[in-house]
Design a protein around this motif. Structure first.
Motif, mmCIF file in Angstrom:
data_model
loop_
_atom_site.group_PDB
_atom_site.id
_atom_site.type_symbol
_atom_site.label_atom_id
_atom_site.label_comp_id
_atom_site.label_asym_id
_atom_site.label_seq_id
_atom_site.Cartn_x
_atom_site.Cartn_y
_atom_site.Cartn_z
ATOM 1 N N GLU A 1 -24.950 -36.023 -22.775
ATOM 2 C CA GLU A 1 -23.544 -36.411 -22.835
ATOM 3 C C GLU A 1 -23.086 -36.644 -24.262
ATOM 4 O OE1 GLU A 1 -22.926 -39.816 -20.389
ATOM 5 O OE2 GLU A 1 -23.775 -38.856 -18.630
ATOM 6 N N ASN B 1 -19.879 -38.030 -27.617
ATOM 7 C CA ASN B 1 -19.653 -36.692 -28.166
ATOM 8 C C ASN B 1 -20.908 -36.246 -28.900
ATOM 9 O OD1 ASN B 1 -16.822 -35.794 -27.738
ATOM 10 N ND2 ASN B 1 -16.370 -37.756 -28.698
ATOM 11 N N ARG C 1 -21.599 -33.214 -24.476
ATOM 12 C CA ARG C 1 -20.661 -32.437 -23.656
ATOM 13 C C ARG C 1 -21.356 -31.397 -22.782
ATOM 14 N NH1 ARG C 1 -16.797 -31.145 -28.626
ATOM 15 N NH2 ARG C 1 -16.102 -33.233 -29.082
#
Length: 124
Positions: free
Chosen positions: A65, A38, A59
């Motif tokens: 990522e 996250n 995200r």
């Protein structure tokens, strides 16, 4: 409207560094949300007492990522030399901004910058 001043609370506890593997002092090791990649906001201090503020985007396929808590400690804060570090409230609204350039990262919150947030002002 005047800004309010208050005390921030966090369910996270700091990581204390040093030689050897990180020593967890209360991080949610069994929490699946903490283990997923996250966006993250972190604060740390190195052995000379220098403050480190780090934001990791997430995200965003093909760009970033994000990091899980273990990655945050082991890959980011430990590599940067933190002897103490804490994961702050992260997620899509994680933003780092400077007075000179404004927002310097790519927040993933679909609604954009939030009108109310928590700030850690740093004065040179």
């Amino acid at each position: 409207m005047r800004p309010s001043v208050g005390t921030a609370r966090s369910s996270h506890r700091p990581w204390r560094g040093g030689p050897g593997p990180p020593r967890w002092t209360g991080l949610a090791r069994g929490n699946p949300a903490a283990q997923r990649a996250n966006p993250r906001s972190m604060i740390g201090v190195d052995d000379r007492g220098r403050l480190m503020l780090v934001v990791v985007d997430g995200r965003q396929a093909g760009y970033s990522e994000g990091l899980g808590i273990a990655q945050t400690v082991e890959l980011m804060m430990k590599r940067l030399g933190a002897v103490e570090a804490m994961n702050l409230d992260g997620g899509g609204s994680s933003i780092m901004a400077t007075a000179g350039t404004g927002i310097v990262n790519r927040p993933s919150d679909a609604t954009g910058q939030r009108s109310h947030g928590n700030v850690i002002p740093v004065k040179p």
